[in-house]
Design a protein around this motif. Structure first.
Motif, PDB file in Angstrom:
ATOM      1  N   ARG A   1       0.835  -1.212   0.000  1.00 47.71           N
ATOM      2  CA  ARG A   1       0.000   0.000   0.000  1.00 47.71           C
ATOM      3  C   ARG A   1       0.862   1.251   0.000  1.00 47.71           C
ATOM      4  NH1 ARG A   1      -3.037  -2.828   3.890  1.00 47.71           N
ATOM      5  NH2 ARG A   1      -4.666  -4.025   2.831  1.00 47.71           N
ATOM      6  N   LYS A   2       2.020   1.178   0.644  1.00 47.62           N
ATOM      7  CA  LYS A   2       2.910   2.346   0.683  1.00 47.62           C
ATOM      8  C   LYS A   2       3.726   2.506  -0.592  1.00 47.62           C
ATOM      9  CE  LYS A   2       5.424   3.196   4.507  1.00 47.62           C
ATOM     10  NZ  LYS A   2       6.192   2.856   5.733  1.00 47.62           N
ATOM     11  N   GLY A   3       3.635   1.519  -1.482  1.00 54.26           N
ATOM     12  CA  GLY A   3       4.405   1.617  -2.723  1.00 54.26           C
ATOM     13  C   GLY A   3       5.848   1.150  -2.571  1.00 54.26           C
ATOM     14  N   ILE A   4       6.200   0.613  -1.411  1.00 49.91           N
ATOM     15  CA  ILE A   4       7.572   0.104  -1.245  1.00 49.91           C
ATOM     16  C   ILE A   4       7.687  -1.281  -1.876  1.00 49.91           C
ATOM     17  CG2 ILE A   4       9.273  -0.652   0.488  1.00 49.91           C
ATOM     18  CD1 ILE A   4       8.282   1.713   2.177  1.00 49.91           C
ATOM     19  N   ALA A   5       6.594  -2.030  -1.850  1.00 50.67           N
ATOM     20  CA  ALA A   5       6.553  -3.287  -2.603  1.00 50.67           C
ATOM     21  C   ALA A   5       5.842  -3.003  -3.928  1.00 50.67           C
ATOM     22  CB  ALA A   5       5.794  -4.343  -1.816  1.00 50.67           C
ATOM     23  N   TYR A   6       6.360  -3.533  -4.995  1.00 50.56           N
ATOM     24  CA  TYR A   6       5.738  -3.329  -6.300  1.00 50.56           C
ATOM     25  C   TYR A   6       6.043  -4.518  -7.198  1.00 50.56           C
ATOM     26  CZ  TYR A   6      10.378  -2.034  -8.073  1.00 50.56           C
ATOM     27  OH  TYR A   6      11.692  -2.059  -8.433  1.00 50.56           O
ATOM     28  N   ARG A   7       5.338  -4.566  -8.313  1.00 47.57           N
ATOM     29  CA  ARG A   7       5.496  -5.697  -9.220  1.00 47.57           C
ATOM     30  C   ARG A   7       5.963  -5.185 -10.569  1.00 47.57           C
ATOM     31  NH1 ARG A   7       1.174  -9.362 -11.844  1.00 47.57           N
ATOM     32  NH2 ARG A   7       1.945 -11.483 -11.449  1.00 47.57           N
ATOM     33  N   LYS A   8       6.945  -5.829 -11.140  1.00 50.16           N
ATOM     34  CA  LYS A   8       7.348  -5.466 -12.500  1.00 50.16           C
ATOM     35  C   LYS A   8       7.957  -6.682 -13.184  1.00 50.16           C
ATOM     36  CE  LYS A   8      12.151  -4.171 -12.289  1.00 50.16           C
ATOM     37  NZ  LYS A   8      13.142  -3.286 -11.762  1.00 50.16           N
ATOM     38  N   ALA A   9       7.977  -6.629 -14.504  1.00 53.61           N
ATOM     39  CA  ALA A   9       8.535  -7.750 -15.258  1.00 53.61           C
ATOM     40  C   ALA A   9      10.031  -7.786 -15.042  1.00 53.61           C
ATOM     41  CB  ALA A   9       8.215  -7.597 -16.727  1.00 53.61           C
ATOM     42  N   SER A  10      10.548  -8.984 -14.842  1.00 51.67           N
ATOM     43  CA  SER A  10      11.979  -9.069 -14.621  1.00 51.67           C
ATOM     44  C   SER A  10      12.495 -10.401 -15.151  1.00 51.67           C
ATOM     45  CB  SER A  10      12.239  -8.903 -13.135  1.00 51.67           C
ATOM     46  OG  SER A  10      13.547  -9.261 -12.844  1.00 51.67           O
ATOM     47  N   VAL A  11      13.783 -10.404 -15.420  1.00 54.88           N
ATOM     48  CA  VAL A  11      14.383 -11.543 -16.110  1.00 54.88           C
ATOM     49  C   VAL A  11      14.698 -12.683 -15.141  1.00 54.88           C
ATOM     50  CG1 VAL A  11      16.273 -12.208 -17.633  1.00 54.88           C
ATOM     51  CG2 VAL A  11      15.392  -9.888 -17.695  1.00 54.88           C
ATOM     52  N   VAL A  12      14.354 -13.902 -15.529  1.00 53.29           N
ATOM     53  CA  VAL A  12      14.702 -15.088 -14.736  1.00 53.29           C
ATOM     54  C   VAL A  12      15.401 -16.105 -15.638  1.00 53.29           C
ATOM     55  CG1 VAL A  12      12.790 -14.846 -13.107  1.00 53.29           C
ATOM     56  CG2 VAL A  12      12.459 -16.137 -15.227  1.00 53.29           C
ATOM     57  N   ASN A  13      15.980 -17.125 -15.008  1.00 55.14           N
ATOM     58  CA  ASN A  13      16.531 -18.260 -15.757  1.00 55.14           C
ATOM     59  C   ASN A  13      15.381 -19.200 -16.084  1.00 55.14           C
ATOM     60  OD1 ASN A  13      19.366 -17.532 -15.176  1.00 55.14           O
ATOM     61  ND2 ASN A  13      18.869 -18.152 -13.088  1.00 55.14           N
ATOM     62  N   TRP A  14      15.235 -19.513 -17.356  1.00 54.37           N
ATOM     63  CA  TRP A  14      14.113 -20.352 -17.771  1.00 54.37           C
ATOM     64  C   TRP A  14      14.647 -21.634 -18.404  1.00 54.37           C
ATOM     65  CZ3 TRP A  14       9.166 -21.011 -16.900  1.00 54.37           C
ATOM     66  CH2 TRP A  14       8.390 -21.755 -17.797  1.00 54.37           C
TER      67      TRP A  14
END
Ligand code: ANZ
Ligand code: ZN
Length: 877
Positions: free
Chosen positions: A150-163
């Motif tokens: 809610r405070k915006g300190i946690a957020y979600r974004k696309a990020s690279v992983v090992n697949w």
């Protein structure tokens, strides 16, 4: 006739069981906040419940325990807690292998390891124990996360992983071996998926500045943290792109080299690269290729430089010349702007790149004061050496109006100019990245989010927490049971009530280990912590492995600041002192297999021959008597099969001997070589001390000490006792010099062995010496100290609540001194004189010393040099 008391030999098992029973029954190490003593919070890095304790654990927890007990004896209210870092990948792997659920495996391991810790007799407040995989623990982490969201300190974004394209699964970095999936062997790809992050970068400057306040942390750790945060000051400069494209922003820490820019490099994921690739199949194929390979930093660093021209042209912001835009594999999208002004004349990577692709190289910097002819000339094979020298001064050349400026002048001039024209600005960048906290795994804390097609990612409301992790599952090794189970996944949206799905990722296990320090202070609290946290926090001592110098300790500090900002704790830092213990190392042995590979043999199966200095000169396998190769001393590890099982050592020698050896063989920060001969030595020492105490006690209660009635010998033993007390107190308290402290007590025991005075005053000083030895050793060998204290005639008691021995300065005064007598600087004898003896008396005693007298025969003394308390040198001719 006096009855001879029954004597019995030192029996570690009996002694240890009895002491532990006493501590348990009297709840000796349960502590509360209602104490008038100063608090001392002694924390150890909590163990991962892998199955059994290893020597690294034993060393770590023994160090903390010694500190904790010592602090209690010096008048502190000491908290020493313990818990289990219970989530993590190994449990999933074990579950697949053993067909048990990760929870079951983990809980069974905890049971076993707890009993091992208890056998070592650590002064732990077990009422505060928890496993991080229990809902009572992770519910607080989940609640905190919804707040951070809610405070915006946690957020979600696309990020690279090992697949892993074969197993269709995300791999952790450690599951990628030489670029391939550990299970499938398939070439690993990079893939972008949405992930959760915590904005640690918002705290970058505070994390950096905070290091200056941590006087009790090793410099090396602080340096690693500073480098990891990686603050750099530079400029963001705008480069226009021909053909009506968006302008490019580059980040540079070296604006002084601007006139040396001959091309611009951008990351493969840069929007401009993607745009150019849309009409350029060759480039598109190249960008695809860049996606292959792991995502670990080490991999990126060592990759060969590769690139491709995008065909686009950027405009140099000063000269107006057009320079090509290249995609380069070493430009990271996640740092700065994902674009670099390339200066091959003065940057190593750009230089390699330009050389490989035949791009122009221009010199724009020269040494102000060349020291020789060679330095006057720019030579692409030489400049790297002198350019790297931070002590030299440089000036700009080939830079039009900027010629002659130095770095700072150029930086300021360009910053001013671009800021005025709106073509750039000063920027501080940090190498630190936001903390990716989601993992595509089952055995972790569920991320408390519900994805709704209408409302998006909705935090789970408090009254629906915890989001329980189902524990009764079977694992196939590919798909997380959370992702596979629709009944767990599907749930109504808390906001609109419509059909929605739970987040199936779980937290990085660094989340749990970031706040456990605080939770220990508030057992049973309904919130993450309560006001007890401010009594105990920050921890006064944190003991753990140097391998956690960067990530864990950074997250640990960051999370503490998050808790502070949520008003859960008052302090800024979680631990004021940090002790990083060295590795435990041991000899390795092997035999060569037919194919030349090595078959590592555990030291427990090997018999060694040693030379007279104790070095291993030969080794045979005990079972067949045939030789094995000696592989050298290495860190104890599964791969070298050189681990020594602490349990077997405790069974064989007792916990106190194991503890004593761990503290004696090396200072805490250095590596400790495990060798059984050394352990045996410790066992002999404990036995001897036991025998000394027993013989002494057999004579009945010692009389009270009458200092005035002591003779010289008795005074000497008493002096030794108090010198030992002073040394040990100093070693424990100031230096963590536990090894030298033990050595001092051993010396005291040697002095006792030479002291056979059975008179009343003699027995009184012996009693004092033995009591001191027992109390001084108590933090290290608490079980035998507990028993010996009673043997010395005291009622059973908690030694931690007795004051630590204090040296009596009067006892340490020497009333006589030993002087070395030299003739012309060569030692010829010694004399014993009163500490305040006058000079002429010393001189005549020296001359009279029989051996000295022999050397002086027939010569005249010209001069006498006296070094008070040490030497008298007779200069003769
Ligand atoms: C021109 C230049 C000339 C640079 C020179 C260095 C030396 P730190 O200190 O780590 O902040 N850079 C900027 N963004 C980058 C990215 N996304 N990926 C890879 N490299 C990047 O490094 C800053 C320097 O690293 C910047 O300064 C830039 O190269 C490069 F003689 O600009 B420099
Ligand atoms: Zn909804």
């Amino acid at each position: 006739m006096s009855a001879v008391p029954e004597t019995h030999a030192y029996d570690p098992k009996q002694v240890e069981t009895s002491a532990q029973q006493f501590w348990n029954a009297s709840k000796a190490f349960e502590v509360s906040e209602t104490s008038d003593k100063p608090k001392y919070y002694c924390l150890s890095m909590l163990p991962y419940p892998s199955g059994a304790l290893h020597m690294g654990h034993v060393r770590n927890y023994t160090i903390s325990d010694v500190i904790a007990r010592y602090k209690r004896m010096t008048g502190h209210n000491v908290l020493q807690p313990m818990g289990w870092d219970a989530f993590g990948l190994p449990a999933e792997n074990a579950a697949i292998k053993n067909r048990t659920a990760p929870a079951q495996w983990t809980y069974a391991n905890i049971e076993h390891m707890r009993s091992q810790l208890k056998a070592l007799g650590y002064a732990i407040d077990w009422t505060r124990e928890f496993a991080t995989c229990s809902p009572e623990y992770y519910v607080h982490e989940q609640r905190m996360f919804t707040r951070l969201l809610r405070k915006g300190i946690a957020y979600r974004k696309a990020s690279v992983v090992n697949w892993d394209p074969v197993d269709q699964t995300v791999l952790a970095n450690e599951q990628v071996i030489d670029g391939r999936g550990w299970r499938s062997g398939a070439l690993v790809e990079k893939r972008e998926i949405p992930q959760w992050f915590l904005r640690i970068t918002d705290y970058a400057q505070e994390l950096l500045d905070g290091l200056d306040t941590l006087q009790g942390w090793p410099e090396s750790v602080k340096t690693m943290q500073r480098n990891w945060i990686g603050r750099s000051e530079g400029l963001e400069i705008q480069f226009n792109v021909e053909g009506g494209h968006e302008p490019l922003m580059v980040f540079t820490t070296r604006p002084d080299t601007l006139m040396g820019v001959t091309f611009v490099s951008i990351a493969g994921e840069h929007p401009l690269a993607l745009k150019a690739a849309a009409s350029n199949p060759e480039l598109a194929a190249f960008l695809e290729q860049l996606k292959l390979g792991g995502v670990s930093e080490a991999e990126l660093e060592t990759q060969e430089k590769r690139g491709m021209d995008t065909g686009l042209k950027a405009v140099h912001p000063i000269s107006g010349e057009s320079v090509p835009v290249w995609v380069a594999n070493f430009v990271l999208m996640g740092y700065g702007t994902g674009a670099v002004m390339a200066v091959p004349g003065h940057d190593q990577r750009d230089f390699e790149f330009a050389t490989k692709y035949a791009l122009p190289i221009v010199q724009v910097i020269q040494l102000k004061e060349p020291r020789n002819e060679a330095e006057r000339h720019y030579d692409s094979s030489q400049w790297q050496d002198w350019y790297a020298d931070k002590t030299r001064e440089f000036e700009l050349i080939n830079s039009a109006e900027f010629d002659g400026l130095d770095f700072h002048e150029a930086f300021e001039a360009l910053a001013e100019r671009f800021e005025r024209k709106g073509q750039g600005q000063r920027r501080v960048n940090y190498r630190l990245r936001d903390w990716g906290v989601s993992r595509q795994r089952y055995w972790g804390c569920p991320i408390p989010v519900i994805h709704c097609p209408q409302c998006g990612a909705v935090p789970v409301p408090d009254d629906q927490l915890p989001v329980l992790l189902p524990e009764n599952v079977t694992l196939d090794g590919l798909k997380s049971p959370l992702k596979a189970d629709p009944t767990w996944r599907v749930t109504p949206c808390p906001e609109c009530g419509g059909a929605a799905e739970r987040e199936t990722d779980t937290f990085d296990t660094f989340m749990e280990s970031s706040w456990y320090v605080a939770r220990y202070t508030s057992p049973g609290a309904a919130t993450m912590v309560d006001k007890r946290a401010n009594y105990w926090m920050p921890a006064d001592m944190y003991v753990g492995g140097i391998e956690h110098a960067i990530l864990h300790l950074m997250y640990f500090r960051f999370y503490h600041k998050l808790m502070r900002d949520a008003r859960l704790v008052d302090s800024d830092e979680p631990a004021t002192n940090l002790l990083t213990q060295g590795m435990v190392i041991a000899e390795t042995y092997y035999r060569l297999n037919a194919d030349g590979s090595r078959e590592w043999i555990n030291p427990a199966q090997v018999q060694v021959q040693r030379d007279e200095r104790g070095r291993i000169v030969g080794a045979v396998l005990a079972s067949d008597g045939q030789p094995v190769q000696i592989g050298g001393v290495e860190k104890m590890s599964k791969s070298k099969n050189n681990g020594v099982d602490p349990q077997s050592m405790v069974d064989k020698f007792g916990a106190d001997t194991v503890r004593l050896f761990s503290m004696f063989a090396a200072p805490p920060e250095q590596s400790l070589e495990w060798n059984e001969a050394g352990v045996e030595g410790m066992s002999r020492f404990l036995r001897r001390l036991w025998t000394q105490a027993q013989r002494h006690a057999a004579g009945g209660a010692a009389p009270a000490l009458d200092v005035a009635a002591l003779n010289t010998e008795q005074k000497a033993l008493r002096r030794k006792t108090h010198e030992t007390i002073a040394k040990v107190g100093d070693d424990y308290g100031k230096r963590h010099g536990f090894n030298t402290a033990i050595a001092a007590v051993m010396e005291l025991s040697n002095a006792l062995a030479r002291f056979d005075d059975l008179s009343e005053p003699g027995r009184a000083v012996r009693q004092e010496a033995l009591e001191a030895a027992v109390l001084l050793l108590n933090p290290i060998t608490p079980h035998s100290s507990h028993a010996l204290w009673q043997l010395l005639g005291h009622a059973q008691t908690l030694l931690e609540d007795l004051p630590f021995p204090q040296a009596d300065p009067a006892a340490m005064v020497r009333d006589s001194v030993t002087l070395a007598v030299q003739v012309n600087g060569k030692l010829r004898g010694t004399i014993e004189v009163a500490a305040d003896a006058p000079r002429d008396l010393i001189e005549s005693l020296a001359r009279a010393e029989p051996n000295t007298a022999r050397f002086l025969a027939g010569s005249t003394i010209r001069k006498v040099i006296l070094v008070p308390g040490k030497i008298v040198n007779l200069v003769a001719a």
